[in-house]
Motif scaffolding. Structure first.
Motif, PDB file in Angstrom:
ATOM      1  N   ALA A   1      46.273  42.187  42.578  1.00 25.40           N
ATOM      2  CA  ALA A   1      46.358  41.167  41.531  1.00 25.40           C
ATOM      3  C   ALA A   1      46.810  41.812  40.235  1.00 25.40           C
ATOM      4  O   ALA A   1      46.723  43.025  40.059  1.00 25.40           O
ATOM      5  CB  ALA A   1      45.000  40.492  41.344  1.00 25.40           C
ATOM      6  N   ILE A   2      47.304  40.985  39.346  1.00 26.51           N
ATOM      7  CA  ILE A   2      47.759  41.456  38.046  1.00 26.51           C
ATOM      8  C   ILE A   2      47.074  40.607  36.977  1.00 26.51           C
ATOM      9  O   ILE A   2      46.901  39.397  37.154  1.00 26.51           O
ATOM     10  CB  ILE A   2      49.302  41.390  37.950  1.00 26.51           C
ATOM     11  N   ASP A   3      46.666  41.261  35.891  1.00 30.51           N
ATOM     12  CA  ASP A   3      46.017  40.512  34.821  1.00 30.51           C
ATOM     13  C   ASP A   3      47.024  40.128  33.742  1.00 30.51           C
ATOM     14  O   ASP A   3      48.226  40.395  33.867  1.00 30.51           O
ATOM     15  CB  ASP A   3      44.821  41.285  34.248  1.00 30.51           C
ATOM     16  N   LEU A   4      46.547  39.515  32.672  1.00 32.82           N
ATOM     17  CA  LEU A   4      47.432  39.053  31.606  1.00 32.82           C
ATOM     18  C   LEU A   4      48.119  40.189  30.860  1.00 32.82           C
ATOM     19  O   LEU A   4      49.144  39.983  30.213  1.00 32.82           O
ATOM     20  CB  LEU A   4      46.646  38.180  30.621  1.00 32.82           C
TER      21      LEU A   4
ATOM     22  N   HIS B   1      45.438  45.404  39.684  1.00 30.86           N
ATOM     23  CA  HIS B   1      44.082  45.615  40.176  1.00 30.86           C
ATOM     24  C   HIS B   1      44.080  45.425  41.689  1.00 30.86           C
ATOM     25  O   HIS B   1      44.790  44.565  42.218  1.00 30.86           O
ATOM     26  CB  HIS B   1      43.107  44.600  39.558  1.00 30.86           C
ATOM     27  N   TRP B   2      43.266  46.219  42.368  1.00 27.10           N
ATOM     28  CA  TRP B   2      43.096  46.094  43.814  1.00 27.10           C
ATOM     29  C   TRP B   2      41.645  45.743  44.109  1.00 27.10           C
ATOM     30  O   TRP B   2      40.725  46.343  43.543  1.00 27.10           O
ATOM     31  CB  TRP B   2      43.459  47.393  44.515  1.00 27.10           C
TER      32      TRP B   2
ATOM     33  N   ALA C   1      42.107  52.726  42.007  1.00 25.52           N
ATOM     34  CA  ALA C   1      40.762  52.207  42.241  1.00 25.52           C
ATOM     35  C   ALA C   1      40.829  50.897  43.021  1.00 25.52           C
ATOM     36  O   ALA C   1      41.676  50.041  42.757  1.00 25.52           O
ATOM     37  CB  ALA C   1      40.050  51.977  40.914  1.00 25.52           C
ATOM     38  N   VAL C   2      39.937  50.775  43.992  1.00 27.20           N
ATOM     39  CA  VAL C   2      39.790  49.539  44.764  1.00 27.20           C
ATOM     40  C   VAL C   2      38.329  49.118  44.621  1.00 27.20           C
ATOM     41  O   VAL C   2      37.421  49.876  44.973  1.00 27.20           O
ATOM     42  CB  VAL C   2      40.139  49.733  46.251  1.00 27.20           C
ATOM     43  N   LEU C   3      38.121  47.934  44.102  1.00 26.23           N
ATOM     44  CA  LEU C   3      36.781  47.419  43.859  1.00 26.23           C
ATOM     45  C   LEU C   3      36.400  46.456  44.980  1.00 26.23           C
ATOM     46  O   LEU C   3      37.163  45.537  45.293  1.00 26.23           O
ATOM     47  CB  LEU C   3      36.733  46.700  42.511  1.00 26.23           C
ATOM     48  N   VAL C   4      35.232  46.661  45.559  1.00 31.48           N
ATOM     49  CA  VAL C   4      34.722  45.730  46.559  1.00 31.48           C
ATOM     50  C   VAL C   4      34.098  44.555  45.815  1.00 31.48           C
ATOM     51  O   VAL C   4      33.287  44.737  44.902  1.00 31.48           O
ATOM     52  CB  VAL C   4      33.676  46.399  47.480  1.00 31.48           C
TER      53      VAL C   4
ATOM     54  N   GLU D   1      46.654  36.931  38.591  1.00 33.48           N
ATOM     55  CA  GLU D   1      47.583  36.312  39.519  1.00 33.48           C
ATOM     56  C   GLU D   1      47.590  37.163  40.770  1.00 33.48           C
ATOM     57  O   GLU D   1      47.697  38.396  40.698  1.00 33.48           O
ATOM     58  CB  GLU D   1      49.003  36.238  38.939  1.00 33.48           C
ATOM     59  N   ILE D   2      47.500  36.530  41.916  1.00 33.16           N
ATOM     60  CA  ILE D   2      47.492  37.266  43.189  1.00 33.16           C
ATOM     61  C   ILE D   2      48.927  37.604  43.566  1.00 33.16           C
ATOM     62  O   ILE D   2      49.769  36.725  43.717  1.00 33.16           O
ATOM     63  CB  ILE D   2      46.818  36.437  44.297  1.00 33.16           C
TER      64      ILE D   2
END
Length: 158
Positions: free
Chosen positions: A91-94, A99-100, A118-121, A153-154
């Protein structure tokens, strides 16, 4: 990002968490049964406190085993067209920052690093998990924590 690598890193992190909990439980159990923990007076509560600590650490071990079993069921290398448990989400932020996220059955907040990324659960019980669940590539999602609003946004679902 290679989903198989992310899954291996999550497996390793969960096994490390189990190992840490097992060591803590073993240590607490030894402390609780050690001869120096025996109560010397009616007001001496060290042995009771040690017993409670040992019980709590044993519960951590059980929780770690449950998480490992839940994750084993969630690992799926097939791509999905919408976010579900087992999805790896890009995903991407504004601010155009990527982000993963790995949508897991538990252990929300667990973070692994794969090739310096980084990958956040996340889980469905968290605001971000509720916002992303069942979304598709190209969908935008927004969620709020306290007074802060976050938007993503995915870009991809693996």
């Amino acid at each position: 990002m290679n989903k198989a690598h992310v899954i291996e890193h999550i497996r390793f992190a969960l096994e490390a968490k189990l190992s840490e909990a097992t060591n803590a439980a073993d240590s607490a159990r030894l402390d609780a049964t050690h001869e120096q923990s025996a109560a010397e007076t009616q007001y001496d509560s060290l042995s009771i406190e040690s017993g409670y600590l040992a019980q709590g650490q044993s519960e951590r071990v059980n929780d770690a085993h449950k998480s490992i079993a839940q994750f084993e069921q969630s690992y799926d290398l097939q791509s999905a067209n919408q976010v579900t448990v087992g999805s790896l989400i890009k995903a991407i932020d504004l601010d155009d920052k990527t982000h993963w996220f790995y949508f897991g059955p538990s252990e929300g907040g667990l973070k692994v690093t794969v090739k310096q990324q980084a990958v956040l659960v996340i889980t469905q019980s968290a605001p971000i998990g509720r916002a992303l669940f069942n979304k598709m590539i190209g969908d935008e999602c927004e969620y709020q924590v306290a007074s802060q609003t976050y938007s993503f946004e995915i870009l991809d679902i693996l």
